[in-house]
Each structure stands twice: as structure tokens, then as C-alpha cells.
Design a protein around this motif. Structure first.
Motif, mmCIF file in Angstrom:
data_model
loop_
_atom_site.group_PDB
_atom_site.id
_atom_site.type_symbol
_atom_site.label_atom_id
_atom_site.label_comp_id
_atom_site.label_asym_id
_atom_site.label_seq_id
_atom_site.Cartn_x
_atom_site.Cartn_y
_atom_site.Cartn_z
ATOM 1 N N VAL A 115 -11.733 -59.535 -0.458
ATOM 2 C CA VAL A 115 -12.276 -58.824 0.709
ATOM 3 C C VAL A 115 -11.137 -58.213 1.517
ATOM 4 N N GLN A 116 -10.055 -58.973 1.657
ATOM 5 C CA GLN A 116 -8.890 -58.438 2.379
ATOM 6 C C GLN A 116 -8.321 -57.219 1.663
ATOM 7 N N VAL A 117 -8.249 -57.290 0.321
ATOM 8 C CA VAL A 117 -7.742 -56.166 -0.466
ATOM 9 C C VAL A 117 -8.619 -54.931 -0.235
ATOM 10 N N SER A 118 -9.898 -55.138 -0.286
ATOM 11 C CA SER A 118 -10.834 -54.020 -0.113
ATOM 12 C C SER A 118 -10.711 -53.406 1.275
ATOM 13 N N GLU B 297 0.938 -50.516 0.693
ATOM 14 C CA GLU B 297 0.644 -50.678 -0.732
ATOM 15 C C GLU B 297 1.253 -51.972 -1.264
ATOM 16 N N ALA B 298 2.443 -52.289 -0.777
ATOM 17 C CA ALA B 298 3.093 -53.537 -1.198
ATOM 18 C C ALA B 298 2.285 -54.747 -0.724
ATOM 19 N N GLU B 299 1.731 -54.642 0.470
ATOM 20 C CA GLU B 299 0.911 -55.731 1.008
ATOM 21 C C GLU B 299 -0.343 -55.910 0.151
ATOM 22 N N ILE B 300 -0.937 -54.777 -0.224
ATOM 23 C CA ILE B 300 -2.131 -54.843 -1.070
ATOM 24 C C ILE B 300 -1.788 -55.422 -2.437
ATOM 25 N N ASP B 301 -0.676 -54.987 -3.004
ATOM 26 C CA ASP B 301 -0.256 -55.494 -4.324
ATOM 27 C C ASP B 301 -0.031 -57.002 -4.287
ATOM 28 N N ALA B 302 0.533 -57.477 -3.190
ATOM 29 C CA ALA B 302 0.783 -58.917 -3.062
ATOM 30 C C ALA B 302 -0.538 -59.692 -3.017
ATOM 31 N N LEU B 303 -1.495 -59.116 -2.317
ATOM 32 C CA LEU B 303 -2.809 -59.768 -2.239
ATOM 33 C C LEU B 303 -3.512 -59.733 -3.595
ATOM 34 N N VAL B 304 -3.367 -58.628 -4.326
ATOM 35 C CA VAL B 304 -3.965 -58.545 -5.662
ATOM 36 C C VAL B 304 -3.375 -59.613 -6.573
ATOM 37 N N GLU B 305 -2.067 -59.810 -6.461
ATOM 38 C CA GLU B 305 -1.406 -60.851 -7.258
ATOM 39 C C GLU B 305 -1.887 -62.248 -6.844
#
Length: 406
Positions: free
Chosen positions: A312-315, A337-345
Motif C-alpha cells: 500500500v505504501q508503494v502504491s 524512486e529509491a525509496e519506492i525501490d527499497a519498499l519493493v525489496e
């Protein structure tokens, strides 16, 4: 739900009743003597006429009252009609009770006669209950007999419990509440009695009474999974999650090696999204019992729920970035984008952590012959999220996805 509690009947007690009943002795009242002869001849109406005449002359004639109780008892058990039989039993009770009030020395013989009547009435209830397996209307008849047995001995919880079961089987749950209440008042401590009554309270909007009853049963039977689970459900239905959390927190402190308390507390923490605390409790339950299938399942569920929250945070961040991209510098875009990538990981990591406990839960569920489809669905989702496609396909049938193309 054909269920009934059976209670032993002491043959030695019944023999004692027959011996006492046969020791009539002599009476100075000719009507009482005539009634004794009538009873031997099974002429119950004439016997009662004689006894009523004797009692009109002397209402305190304890011998006449005691004999009247025995006559009514025999007449009742010779009467096939249920309603007439029950009316005679109530007359019998009144006669015996009055006899004991008039002459306390009759207490022993009257009590034995009442015990014999109770045993016979209970047997009638059993017979009607068994007939109910082929004719539902007989369950109501059984309930009436069990109720009458309870009238004979109000301190006997067994009669009330079976009356409640009979009404439940007759699909008359509203009539089962009073018998279960009477059973508990009479000293019944079976967890099922508390569970059934609490369930009825909740059905008929007496939620607080149901919770109070389950709390009492929970204290009496801390290891009974059904009682503990129903108490948790009752708390949730009543919107009392905080109360449930506090209760199980205290229980864990009090008994840290109780796997059920750990499991229940952890499961509640999952529901209120306190995942780190939940994981600690569920892992503690598994440490106490490595084959605790539900604990493995809920541990996996905790990780999945954490992953879903991260998703949900990623979205949200992705939506916000697309909406604001035009007004951001390149550095700001890269940072987001880096923050999103970290959350995806992180999301992938959490789904990965769910795999092991879910795999163990699947193994344990299947070994126990239980339905593992819910576990498989959660495991399928986790496999997909960590790119284990072949493993996902291998359990697609178990998850119910084999024919859906998911």
C-alpha cells in the motif's frame, strides 16, 4: 447434532427402593389399608380415592401422604401419554414433599422413592431421545421427560443438560437456554455446557452475558481450545479487542510456557496490525510446540499482512510521484524512486519470510487430514511474489487455482 449426556443409575439404590416400598407395616386407618391393597392390585384410581378420604379426615396423615406419592409414581409410569404422565409426576412430587414436611422421619424412604422415580424418568428421556434420531418430534418429548426428572431432583444437573441438548436437536434453541442455565446452577462444569449457553446468549443478543460465561469457562479450562477460541470470537463480535489483548497479555505473563496463550495473543496482535509483537508471540508458540500448525499458518499470515501494508505504501508513493513528477528536480525524483525501490525489496523480503512457516503449516495440515486450501492460497501468493513460479504451479490445485488460470 444428536448429542446426549448419559449418567449411571445405581442398581443397588433401586433395589433399596423396592425393599423400602415393600415394608408398609400396618395402619390404623382403614382407608390407608385399603389403598395398600389397591396398589398391589394396580387399581390406582381406587387407591387414590381411599387415600384422599384418609387425608380429608386428617390432612397431616404422613403415612397416607407417603403412600399417595408411591401410588402416583406407579400410576405415572403405567401411563403412556406423556402429558398425563408428567402431570402425575408433579402430583407425586407434591405428595412426597408434604409427607416429609409432616414427618421428617420419612425423609430417607421418600428420598429413595424419588430417586427411583428420577432414574425411571431419566430412562424415559433417553428412550425418547433415541427415537428422535428417526422422528424429530421425539426430541421435544425427551426434553419434557428430562425436565420432569429435573423437577424430581432440582440439584441434578444431568437432567437439565440433556433437556438442553434435546431442544437443540429439536431445532428449538430458544428453549435450550433455561435448561443449560439450570444445569450450571445445579453445578454442571462441563465446558460444552458453557459453550452452548454462551452461543445461545450471543444468538439472542445477550452478548455481555455470553462473554461473562466464556470468561468463567476460560478460567476453569485454560487449555480448552474451543472455549478459548469462542471467547476470542465473542470479544471480536462485541468489539472488545482491547479487552482480549489485555486478557491474553496477562495470561502470557502469568504462564509464559502456555503455547495456547502465546498463539491466541499473537493472533490477536496480527488482527490489530501489531505485527512485530505478533511474530514474537507466534514464534514463541512454535518454540513450545514445533507441530503447532495454526501457529505456523498465522506466522506466515503476519508476514503476508506486513507485505500487503508495504505494498500500500508503494502504491501511494508511486501515485504521488506520478502526480508531482513535473514539479520535481531530477535528484528529488531519484530519491523518491529509491525509496519506492527499497519498499519493493522489503515487500519481497516479507513474502519470502512467509514461505517457510506456510510450507510447514501445509505439511502439518495435510498430515492431520485437514483442509489445507487456505494455507495453499497464502503460499501460492508468496511464491508468486518471490518469483518461485514452479513452486506456485505445484500447489495451484491445492490452492484451488488449477482451473482458473491464476
Amino acid at each position: 447434532m444428536v448429542v446426549m449426556k448419559r449418567f449411571p443409575i445405581l442398581l443397588s439404590l433401586l433395589l433399596g427402593v423396592f425393599l423400602i416400598a415393600g415394608a408398609d407395616g400396618c395402619s390404623s386407618d382403614p382407608n390407608v389399608e385399603g389403598a395398600k391393597l389397591d396398589l398391589r392390585n394396580q387399581d390406582y384410581d381406587r387407591a387414590l380415592q381411599n387415600l384422599n378420604t384418609a387425608l380429608e379426615k386428617n390432612p397431616s396423615n404422613s403415612e397416607a401422604l407417603e403412600l399417595k406419592g408411591r401410588v402416583l409414581s406407579e400410576q405415572a409410569f403405567a401411563t403412556p401419554d406423556a402429558d398425563q404422565h408428567i402431570a402425575l409426576i408433579h402430583d407425586m412430587i407434591a405428595a412426597f414433599q408434604t409427607a416429609m414436611q409432616v414427618d421428617p422421619l420419612l425423609n430417607e424412604s421418600v428420598t429413595n422413592s424419588m430417586r427411583f422415580a428420577y432414574a425411571s424418568e431419566f430412562t424415559r428421556g433417553i428412550q425418547a431421545f433415541n427415537r428422535g434420531k428417526n422422528d424429530d418430534t421425539e426430541f421435544v418429548v425427551a426434553a419434557k421427560y428430562f425436565h420432569t426428572a429435573g423437577d424430581i431432583f432440582p440439584d441434578s444437573s444431568g437432567a437439565y443438560v440433556n433437556e438442553g441438548y434435546a431442544y437443540m436437536n429439536a431445532n428449538q434453541p430458544e428453549n435450550a437456554m433455561a435448561p443449560f442455565e439450570n444445569a450450571i446452577k445445579a453445578g454442571d462444569i462441563e465446558p460444552d455446557t458453557y459453550r452452548f449457553l454462551a452461543g445461545l446468549y450471543q444468538t439472542y443478543n445477550r452478548t455481555e452475558e455470553g462473554i461473562a460465561l466464556l470468561e468463567k469457562a476460560s478460567e476453569m479450562y485454560p487449555e480448552n481450545i474451543d472455549v478459548q477460541t469462542e471467547l476470542l470470537n465473542a470479544y471480536q463480535v462485541a468489539g472488545q479487542i482491547d479487552k482480549a489483548l489485555e486478557r491474553y497479555k496477562d495470561a502470557v505473563v502469568r504462564e509464559p510456557d502456555n503455547k495456547l496463550f502465546r498463539y491466541n495473543y499473537g493472533s490477536l496482535l496480527v488482527q490489530v496490525e501489531r505485527y512485530d509483537e505478533a511474530i514474537a508471540q507466534l514464534e514463541a508458540a512454535i518454540a513450545l510446540d514445533g507441530d503447532y500448525s495454526n501457529a505456523h499458518y498465522n506466522l506466515g499470515a503476519a508476514y503476508i499482512n506486513m507485505a500487503v501494508d508495504v505494498n500500500v505504501q508503494v502504491s501511494d508513493l508511486d501515485d504521488k510521484l506520478r502526480a508531482e513528477r513535473g514539479g520535481l528536480s531530477r535528484a528529488e525524483i531519484q530519491k523518491r524512486e529509491a525509496e519506492i525501490d527499497a519498499l519493493v525489496e522489503r515487500r519481497k523480503e516479507l513474502f519470502g519470510l512467509a514461505v517457510a512457516p506456510l510450507e510447514q503449516a501445509k505439511t502439518l495440515f495435510e498430515a492431520a487430514g485437514e483442509d489445507a486450501s487456505g494455507v495453499c492460497q497464502a503460499l501460492y501468493q508468496s511464491y508468486v511474489q518471490v518469483n518461485e513460479v514452479e513452486k506456485a504451479q505445484s500447489i495451484s490445485e491445492c490452492a484451488g487455482y488449477a482451473d482458473t488460470g491464476k
